[in-house]
Scaffold this motif. Sequence first.
Motif, PDB file in Angstrom:
ATOM      1  N   VAL A  29      17.181  -7.772   8.307  1.00  0.00           N
ATOM      2  CA  VAL A  29      16.770  -6.119   8.675  1.00  0.00           C
ATOM      3  C   VAL A  29      18.208  -5.511   8.119  1.00  0.00           C
ATOM      4  O   VAL A  29      18.075  -4.710   7.285  1.00  0.00           O
ATOM      5  N   LEU A  30      19.479  -5.932   8.910  1.00  0.00           N
ATOM      6  CA  LEU A  30      20.707  -5.294   8.398  1.00  0.00           C
ATOM      7  C   LEU A  30      20.886  -5.457   6.993  1.00  0.00           C
ATOM      8  O   LEU A  30      21.229  -4.200   6.499  1.00  0.00           O
ATOM      9  N   GLU A  31      20.767  -6.010   5.836  1.00  0.00           N
ATOM     10  CA  GLU A  31      21.142  -6.165   4.848  1.00  0.00           C
ATOM     11  C   GLU A  31      19.473  -5.656   3.710  1.00  0.00           C
ATOM     12  O   GLU A  31      20.031  -4.609   2.706  1.00  0.00           O
ATOM     13  N   HIS A  32      18.422  -5.327   4.352  1.00  0.00           N
ATOM     14  CA  HIS A  32      17.109  -4.954   3.519  1.00  0.00           C
ATOM     15  C   HIS A  32      16.401  -3.501   4.037  1.00  0.00           C
ATOM     16  O   HIS A  32      16.219  -3.076   3.094  1.00  0.00           O
ATOM     17  N   GLY A  33      17.011  -3.340   5.106  1.00  0.00           N
ATOM     18  CA  GLY A  33      16.182  -2.415   5.892  1.00  0.00           C
ATOM     19  C   GLY A  33      15.075  -2.591   5.752  1.00  0.00           C
ATOM     20  O   GLY A  33      14.069  -1.753   5.744  1.00  0.00           O
ATOM     21  N   VAL A  34      14.393  -3.857   5.881  1.00  0.00           N
ATOM     22  CA  VAL A  34      13.366  -4.221   6.666  1.00  0.00           C
ATOM     23  C   VAL A  34      12.923  -4.499   7.762  1.00  0.00           C
ATOM     24  O   VAL A  34      13.604  -4.905   8.572  1.00  0.00           O
ATOM     25  N   PRO A  35      12.070  -3.577   9.313  1.00  0.00           N
ATOM     26  CA  PRO A  35      12.064  -4.280   9.847  1.00  0.00           C
ATOM     27  C   PRO A  35      10.974  -5.221  10.184  1.00  0.00           C
ATOM     28  O   PRO A  35      11.008  -5.797   9.036  1.00  0.00           O
ATOM     29  N   ARG A  36      10.172  -5.347  11.278  1.00  0.00           N
ATOM     30  CA  ARG A  36       9.194  -5.944  10.968  1.00  0.00           C
ATOM     31  C   ARG A  36       8.141  -6.590   9.937  1.00  0.00           C
ATOM     32  O   ARG A  36       7.664  -4.556   9.576  1.00  0.00           O
ATOM     33  N   VAL A  37       7.252  -7.248   9.914  1.00  0.00           N
ATOM     34  CA  VAL A  37       6.012  -6.687   9.240  1.00  0.00           C
ATOM     35  C   VAL A  37       5.202  -6.086   9.264  1.00  0.00           C
ATOM     36  O   VAL A  37       4.863  -5.037  10.696  1.00  0.00           O
ATOM     37  N   HIS A  38       4.129  -5.297   8.426  1.00  0.00           N
ATOM     38  CA  HIS A  38       4.101  -3.687   8.879  1.00  0.00           C
ATOM     39  C   HIS A  38       2.268  -3.848   8.784  1.00  0.00           C
ATOM     40  O   HIS A  38       2.188  -2.995   8.882  1.00  0.00           O
ATOM     41  N   GLU A  39       2.291  -4.487   8.453  1.00  0.00           N
ATOM     42  CA  GLU A  39       0.590  -5.142   8.707  1.00  0.00           C
ATOM     43  C   GLU A  39      -0.018  -6.223   9.721  1.00  0.00           C
ATOM     44  O   GLU A  39       0.483  -7.220   9.249  1.00  0.00           O
ATOM     45  N   GLN A  40      -0.537  -5.528  10.436  1.00  0.00           N
ATOM     46  CA  GLN A  40      -0.860  -6.506  11.933  1.00  0.00           C
ATOM     47  C   GLN A  40      -2.231  -6.282  11.050  1.00  0.00           C
ATOM     48  O   GLN A  40      -3.468  -5.585  11.139  1.00  0.00           O
ATOM     49  N   VAL A  65       5.575   4.045   2.203  1.00  0.00           N
ATOM     50  CA  VAL A  65       5.175   2.713   1.264  1.00  0.00           C
ATOM     51  C   VAL A  65       4.570   1.729   2.635  1.00  0.00           C
ATOM     52  O   VAL A  65       5.679   1.661   3.801  1.00  0.00           O
ATOM     53  N   CYS A  66       4.249   0.909   2.325  1.00  0.00           N
ATOM     54  CA  CYS A  66       3.836   0.026   3.473  1.00  0.00           C
ATOM     55  C   CYS A  66       3.672  -1.446   3.107  1.00  0.00           C
ATOM     56  O   CYS A  66       2.852  -2.219   2.147  1.00  0.00           O
ATOM     57  N   PRO A  67       4.952  -2.604   2.932  1.00  0.00           N
ATOM     58  CA  PRO A  67       4.552  -3.845   2.602  1.00  0.00           C
ATOM     59  C   PRO A  67       3.774  -5.095   2.998  1.00  0.00           C
ATOM     60  O   PRO A  67       3.613  -5.390   4.235  1.00  0.00           O
ATOM     61  N   TRP A  68       3.484  -5.716   1.718  1.00  0.00           N
ATOM     62  CA  TRP A  68       2.390  -6.726   2.117  1.00  0.00           C
ATOM     63  C   TRP A  68       3.548  -7.894   3.154  1.00  0.00           C
ATOM     64  O   TRP A  68       2.578  -8.330   3.864  1.00  0.00           O
ATOM     65  N   ASN A  69       4.602  -8.065   2.929  1.00  0.00           N
ATOM     66  CA  ASN A  69       5.286  -9.349   3.718  1.00  0.00           C
ATOM     67  C   ASN A  69       5.001 -10.545   3.703  1.00  0.00           C
ATOM     68  O   ASN A  69       4.593 -11.231   4.224  1.00  0.00           O
ATOM     69  N   TYR A  81       0.498  -0.967  -0.104  1.00  0.00           N
ATOM     70  CA  TYR A  81       0.002  -0.038  -0.114  1.00  0.00           C
ATOM     71  C   TYR A  81       0.769   1.290   0.157  1.00  0.00           C
ATOM     72  O   TYR A  81       2.114   0.978   0.498  1.00  0.00           O
ATOM     73  N   VAL A  82       0.766   2.341  -0.531  1.00  0.00           N
ATOM     74  CA  VAL A  82       1.209   3.391  -0.931  1.00  0.00           C
ATOM     75  C   VAL A  82       0.204   4.601  -0.147  1.00  0.00           C
ATOM     76  O   VAL A  82      -0.615   4.815  -0.083  1.00  0.00           O
ATOM     77  N   LEU A  83       1.317   5.927  -0.064  1.00  0.00           N
ATOM     78  CA  LEU A  83       0.479   7.022   0.970  1.00  0.00           C
ATOM     79  C   LEU A  83       1.669   7.887  -0.103  1.00  0.00           C
ATOM     80  O   LEU A  83       3.112   7.767   0.331  1.00  0.00           O
ATOM     81  N   GLU A  84       0.986   9.160  -1.112  1.00  0.00           N
ATOM     82  CA  GLU A  84       2.054  10.236  -1.369  1.00  0.00           C
ATOM     83  C   GLU A  84       1.373  11.299  -0.675  1.00  0.00           C
ATOM     84  O   GLU A  84       0.271  11.544  -0.967  1.00  0.00           O
ATOM     85  N   THR A  85       2.635  12.014  -0.128  1.00  0.00           N
ATOM     86  CA  THR A  85       2.323  13.542   0.799  1.00  0.00           C
ATOM     87  C   THR A  85       2.531  14.401  -0.156  1.00  0.00           C
ATOM     88  O   THR A  85       3.198  13.830  -1.106  1.00  0.00           O
ATOM     89  N   ASP A  86       2.665  15.803   0.034  1.00  0.00           N
ATOM     90  CA  ASP A  86       3.466  16.614  -0.738  1.00  0.00           C
ATOM     91  C   ASP A  86       4.880  16.142  -0.789  1.00  0.00           C
ATOM     92  O   ASP A  86       5.415  17.557  -0.962  1.00  0.00           O
ATOM     93  N   GLU A  87       5.449  16.041   0.764  1.00  0.00           N
ATOM     94  CA  GLU A  87       6.504  15.897   1.011  1.00  0.00           C
ATOM     95  C   GLU A  87       7.507  14.937   0.816  1.00  0.00           C
ATOM     96  O   GLU A  87       8.667  14.593   0.671  1.00  0.00           O
ATOM     97  N   THR A  88       6.530  13.478   0.765  1.00  0.00           N
ATOM     98  CA  THR A  88       7.335  11.784   0.820  1.00  0.00           C
ATOM     99  C   THR A  88       6.380  11.117   0.519  1.00  0.00           C
ATOM    100  O   THR A  88       5.332  11.396   0.321  1.00  0.00           O
ATOM    101  N   LEU A  89       7.220   9.970   0.431  1.00  0.00           N
ATOM    102  CA  LEU A  89       5.931   9.042  -0.480  1.00  0.00           C
ATOM    103  C   LEU A  89       6.359   7.868   0.707  1.00  0.00           C
ATOM    104  O   LEU A  89       7.164   7.357   0.573  1.00  0.00           O
TER     105      LEU A  89
END
Length: 279
Positions: free
Chosen positions: A128-139, A78-82, A68-76
């Motif tokens: 996490v260290l390799e890809h910069g991806v923390p825990r699952v983004h959606e509960q 992202v909420c990956p589905w994982n 899922y993606v949110l686009e604001t005036d300042e930035t993009l």
Amino acid sequence: MPSLFASYLRVYEPLTAFDRDRQSYWRRYVDQGRAVAPVEGPGRQRTSVIEALGAGWTRLPDLPDEAYVLETDETLLVCPWNLRIRVAEAALNARDGVPPVLADAFVPPVLAGQAKAVVEDWRSGARVLEHGVPRVHEQIATWGVPLRWFVLFDAEERHHVTHPGRRALRYRTEISKARRRSSRALSVLRKSVGDAPITEAVEEAARWLEEFHPRSMVELDYGGLVDLLPDEKLTADDSPELVAKGLAGLSRGEAEEASTAYDTLVARWRAVQLLERCN
């Protein structure tokens, strides 16, 4: 597999939270118009998982990188589905507390072994260290909304739509605000009720938020639950406000006020949960 009658707690992270490869991927993903709207996401996820697993359930499949993606005036953001991680965790959870014969019939040992390896790799920290991806983004919570989720939001942060064919209810806030609210709630709960289940639940939610970028956004989406609620109930929903009132009552030592707010909230969502038995 994603339920049609579920609510969702999501974290959207800015691209800077990801490594260069992931940043490039998500930019292309958005530029190509592939981002999926939250209202369509659960159905798309369900279809992807069913098609990928197949009838045999003999392997843990590769699943598409969607978000899922949110686009604001300042930035993009992202909420990956994982999905691969979530399917692996679901496979392991399905075996918990089930006799081995039934567990092996429902989730074959080969699939369980693959799922365990994927989850352990994810939790090891290397990913996490390799890809910069923390825990699952959606509960995900089926047939209701966990009360601890409401702690993170203010009533003024709601957005609802009740047009025919397009109904939704969401709360959205900056992660910094959600963290402060969870911290205050924890302080009140520890002083008033101690190590109760609700205290542990709020603490778990607070720890989850700490895994993400400080410029992230947090979203509570009622998802398919809106189809179980009439327009007047969606419009009148004040669940975050009831939680805030309950916490305020606890902080002042006014147990009756806190109990009234809590009982109202529990009764409201129990009515939704009971619909599962009628399904």
